[in-house]
Write a protein that holds these residues in place. Structure first.
Motif, PDB file in Angstrom:
ATOM      1  N   ALA A 195      -8.101  32.129 -25.633  1.00  0.00           N
ATOM      2  CA  ALA A 195      -8.397  31.829 -24.273  1.00  0.00           C
ATOM      3  C   ALA A 195      -7.369  30.511 -23.958  1.00  0.00           C
ATOM      4  O   ALA A 195      -6.916  30.417 -22.861  1.00  0.00           O
ATOM      5  CB  ALA A 195      -9.745  31.528 -24.238  1.00  0.00           C
ATOM      6  N   HIS A 220      -3.987  31.577 -23.712  1.00  0.00           N
ATOM      7  CA  HIS A 220      -3.519  32.409 -22.298  1.00  0.00           C
ATOM      8  C   HIS A 220      -3.636  31.682 -21.004  1.00  0.00           C
ATOM      9  O   HIS A 220      -2.911  31.655 -20.112  1.00  0.00           O
ATOM     10  CB  HIS A 220      -4.880  33.575 -22.393  1.00  0.00           C
ATOM     11  CG  HIS A 220      -4.541  34.483 -21.375  1.00  0.00           C
ATOM     12  ND1 HIS A 220      -5.514  35.189 -20.623  1.00  0.00           N
ATOM     13  CD2 HIS A 220      -3.466  34.913 -20.392  1.00  0.00           C
ATOM     14  CE1 HIS A 220      -4.923  35.963 -19.693  1.00  0.00           C
ATOM     15  NE2 HIS A 220      -3.930  35.852 -19.633  1.00  0.00           N
ATOM     16  N   TRP A 264      -9.343  38.873 -21.496  1.00  0.00           N
ATOM     17  CA  TRP A 264      -8.039  38.766 -21.082  1.00  0.00           C
ATOM     18  C   TRP A 264      -7.851  39.263 -19.482  1.00  0.00           C
ATOM     19  O   TRP A 264      -6.973  38.379 -18.861  1.00  0.00           O
ATOM     20  CB  TRP A 264      -6.940  39.475 -21.944  1.00  0.00           C
ATOM     21  CG  TRP A 264      -5.428  38.978 -21.798  1.00  0.00           C
ATOM     22  CD1 TRP A 264      -4.718  39.454 -20.927  1.00  0.00           C
ATOM     23  CD2 TRP A 264      -4.936  38.123 -22.650  1.00  0.00           C
ATOM     24  NE1 TRP A 264      -3.337  39.234 -21.019  1.00  0.00           N
ATOM     25  CE2 TRP A 264      -3.498  38.280 -22.018  1.00  0.00           C
ATOM     26  CE3 TRP A 264      -5.342  37.193 -23.719  1.00  0.00           C
ATOM     27  CZ2 TRP A 264      -2.454  37.296 -22.662  1.00  0.00           C
ATOM     28  CZ3 TRP A 264      -4.311  36.514 -24.221  1.00  0.00           C
ATOM     29  CH2 TRP A 264      -2.869  36.504 -23.666  1.00  0.00           C
ATOM     30  N   ARG A 283     -18.269  30.072 -17.551  1.00  0.00           N
ATOM     31  CA  ARG A 283     -18.887  31.752 -17.484  1.00  0.00           C
ATOM     32  C   ARG A 283     -20.142  31.613 -16.995  1.00  0.00           C
ATOM     33  O   ARG A 283     -20.700  32.713 -16.834  1.00  0.00           O
ATOM     34  CB  ARG A 283     -18.661  31.895 -18.878  1.00  0.00           C
ATOM     35  CG  ARG A 283     -19.442  31.542 -19.972  1.00  0.00           C
ATOM     36  CD  ARG A 283     -19.382  32.083 -21.384  1.00  0.00           C
ATOM     37  NE  ARG A 283     -20.330  31.268 -22.196  1.00  0.00           N
ATOM     38  CZ  ARG A 283     -20.469  31.795 -23.620  1.00  0.00           C
ATOM     39  NH1 ARG A 283     -19.808  32.807 -24.037  1.00  0.00           N
ATOM     40  NH2 ARG A 283     -21.166  31.092 -24.247  1.00  0.00           N
ATOM     41  N   THR A 305     -11.444  23.845 -18.216  1.00  0.00           N
ATOM     42  CA  THR A 305     -12.100  25.130 -18.510  1.00  0.00           C
ATOM     43  C   THR A 305     -13.424  24.491 -19.198  1.00  0.00           C
ATOM     44  O   THR A 305     -13.491  23.356 -19.659  1.00  0.00           O
ATOM     45  CB  THR A 305     -11.424  25.971 -19.533  1.00  0.00           C
ATOM     46  OG1 THR A 305     -11.027  25.543 -20.833  1.00  0.00           O
ATOM     47  CG2 THR A 305     -10.226  26.314 -18.943  1.00  0.00           C
ATOM     48  N   THR A 365      -9.637  37.149 -16.911  1.00  0.00           N
ATOM     49  CA  THR A 365      -8.722  35.589 -16.655  1.00  0.00           C
ATOM     50  C   THR A 365      -7.643  35.818 -16.038  1.00  0.00           C
ATOM     51  O   THR A 365      -7.433  34.927 -15.095  1.00  0.00           O
ATOM     52  CB  THR A 365      -8.505  34.907 -18.116  1.00  0.00           C
ATOM     53  OG1 THR A 365      -9.736  35.123 -18.838  1.00  0.00           O
ATOM     54  CG2 THR A 365      -7.947  33.865 -18.122  1.00  0.00           C
ATOM     55  N   ASP A 418     -11.422  34.330 -30.024  1.00  0.00           N
ATOM     56  CA  ASP A 418     -11.149  34.755 -28.754  1.00  0.00           C
ATOM     57  C   ASP A 418     -11.431  33.616 -27.866  1.00  0.00           C
ATOM     58  O   ASP A 418     -10.599  33.375 -26.719  1.00  0.00           O
ATOM     59  CB  ASP A 418     -12.016  35.830 -28.269  1.00  0.00           C
ATOM     60  CG  ASP A 418     -11.539  37.223 -28.903  1.00  0.00           C
ATOM     61  OD1 ASP A 418     -10.430  37.469 -29.367  1.00  0.00           O
ATOM     62  OD2 ASP A 418     -12.484  38.108 -28.846  1.00  0.00           O
ATOM     63  N   VAL A 419     -12.281  32.896 -27.823  1.00  0.00           N
ATOM     64  CA  VAL A 419     -12.597  31.376 -26.893  1.00  0.00           C
ATOM     65  C   VAL A 419     -11.663  30.293 -27.355  1.00  0.00           C
ATOM     66  O   VAL A 419     -11.036  29.814 -26.698  1.00  0.00           O
ATOM     67  CB  VAL A 419     -14.035  31.344 -26.744  1.00  0.00           C
ATOM     68  CG1 VAL A 419     -14.364  30.190 -26.092  1.00  0.00           C
ATOM     69  CG2 VAL A 419     -14.756  32.701 -26.494  1.00  0.00           C
ATOM     70  N   LEU A 470     -13.476  33.495 -20.345  1.00  0.00           N
ATOM     71  CA  LEU A 470     -12.037  33.486 -20.657  1.00  0.00           C
ATOM     72  C   LEU A 470     -11.940  34.084 -21.965  1.00  0.00           C
ATOM     73  O   LEU A 470     -10.597  34.446 -22.261  1.00  0.00           O
ATOM     74  CB  LEU A 470     -11.746  32.075 -21.060  1.00  0.00           C
ATOM     75  CG  LEU A 470     -11.968  30.873 -19.675  1.00  0.00           C
ATOM     76  CD1 LEU A 470     -11.619  29.495 -20.207  1.00  0.00           C
ATOM     77  CD2 LEU A 470     -10.984  31.550 -18.667  1.00  0.00           C
ATOM     78  N   SER A 471     -12.843  34.844 -22.444  1.00  0.00           N
ATOM     79  CA  SER A 471     -12.446  35.624 -23.725  1.00  0.00           C
ATOM     80  C   SER A 471     -11.915  37.025 -23.304  1.00  0.00           C
ATOM     81  O   SER A 471     -11.531  37.700 -24.119  1.00  0.00           O
ATOM     82  CB  SER A 471     -13.921  35.750 -24.957  1.00  0.00           C
ATOM     83  OG  SER A 471     -14.625  36.482 -23.947  1.00  0.00           O
ATOM     84  N   ASN A 531      -7.733  22.412 -21.721  1.00  0.00           N
ATOM     85  CA  ASN A 531      -8.547  23.476 -22.452  1.00  0.00           C
ATOM     86  C   ASN A 531      -9.653  22.985 -23.129  1.00  0.00           C
ATOM     87  O   ASN A 531      -9.515  22.653 -24.361  1.00  0.00           O
ATOM     88  CB  ASN A 531      -7.521  24.003 -23.308  1.00  0.00           C
ATOM     89  CG  ASN A 531      -6.504  25.239 -22.669  1.00  0.00           C
ATOM     90  OD1 ASN A 531      -7.318  26.150 -21.870  1.00  0.00           O
ATOM     91  ND2 ASN A 531      -5.352  25.212 -22.693  1.00  0.00           N
TER      92      ASN A 531
END
Length: 244
Positions: free
Chosen positions: A110, A113, A64, A39, A13, A67, A105-106, A61-62, A82
């Motif tokens: 992410a 997840h 959900w 992204r 990622t 993703t 979130d990132v 990826l933020s 990651n």
């Protein structure tokens, strides 16, 4: 030390730029089949032009749901890096809720997840795998204007340890690397200025910043069978910053 990733499938990622991009290219060179996630479509396009074998996936990826949709059908993955992250650097009293939410979130959610998606499939296959989370020296040392960033990387470190604990019995190793300042293309813009670099360099016993290759080599080692008994490790790539 020769490291081969022949017959392995890897997912990286944040593969559009910097550490992620060079990691993806190094894995291809080592024989892996590589899925590169970013992204930014233009970054994936240029990466694909350099390495035609790479499988590009453009997704934020933020998000959900996006993703889940993008990654649930990618098939088996043996190796996960990651690397996707954001760095919003502000004084503690000036950081906003938006800064906090976007960063977590990132940098944490992410990573959590993507690792869930990959590890669930690894567990079902029963053949194990290796996951490397890209943390930072800022997870273990307070750095001015890094309150939110430090917090995200501290959270990622504990996530790494719990993942190692719970996934180890399924032959899935989870480790992290902790770079100091890395001289990526963007990093050079700020840190090659001697005045900007002076204070940070003074805190690094080797008196230099990391090159991208230094971090990539650590990632490749932790992904490989050469580190088959290393699990739950937080590996500094910092010239001794955390030891000083």
């Amino acid at each position: 030390m020769e490291i081969s990733f022949a017959k392995k499938r890897a997912l990286v990622t944040g593969a559009g730029k910097g550490i992620g991009r060079d990691t993806a290219k190094a894995l291809v060179k080592g024989g892996a089949s590589v899925i590169a996630v970013s992204r930014t479509q233009s970054d994936l396009d240029s990466l694909k032009a350099e390495c035609p074998a790479i499988i590009p996936i453009c997704v934020d990826l933020s998000n959900w749901e996006a993703t889940e949709k993008a990654l649930n059908a990618i098939g088996h993955v043996d190796l996960l890096v990651n690397n996707a992250a954001v760095a919003i650097l502000k004084p503690f009293l000036e950081a906003t809720q938006e800064d906090f939410d976007k960063s977590f979130d990132v940098n944490v959610k992410a990573a959590f997840h993507v690792a869930q998606i990959v590890a669930r499939e690894m567990k079902v296959r029963g053949t194990g795998g290796s996951i490397v989370n890209i943390s930072s020296q800022a997870s273990q040392a307070a750095i001015e204007d890094h309150a939110v960033y430090c917090a995200t990387k501290g959270a990622l470190d504990m996530l790494t340890k719990v993942m190692a604990l719970e996934l180890g019995p399924h032959k899935i190793r989870v480790n992290s690397v902790h770079p100091t300042v890395v001289l990526t293309a963007m990093g050079r813009i700020k840190w090659e200025d001697p005045e900007n670099a002076k204070y940070m360099i003074s805190r690094i016993p080797l008196r230099k910043f990391a090159e991208v290759e230094d971090v990539v080599n650590a990632i490749l080692f932790l992904l490989s069978n050469k580190s088959s008994m290393i699990n739950g490790a937080l590996l500094p790539v910092d010239g001794g910053f955390l030891a000083s």
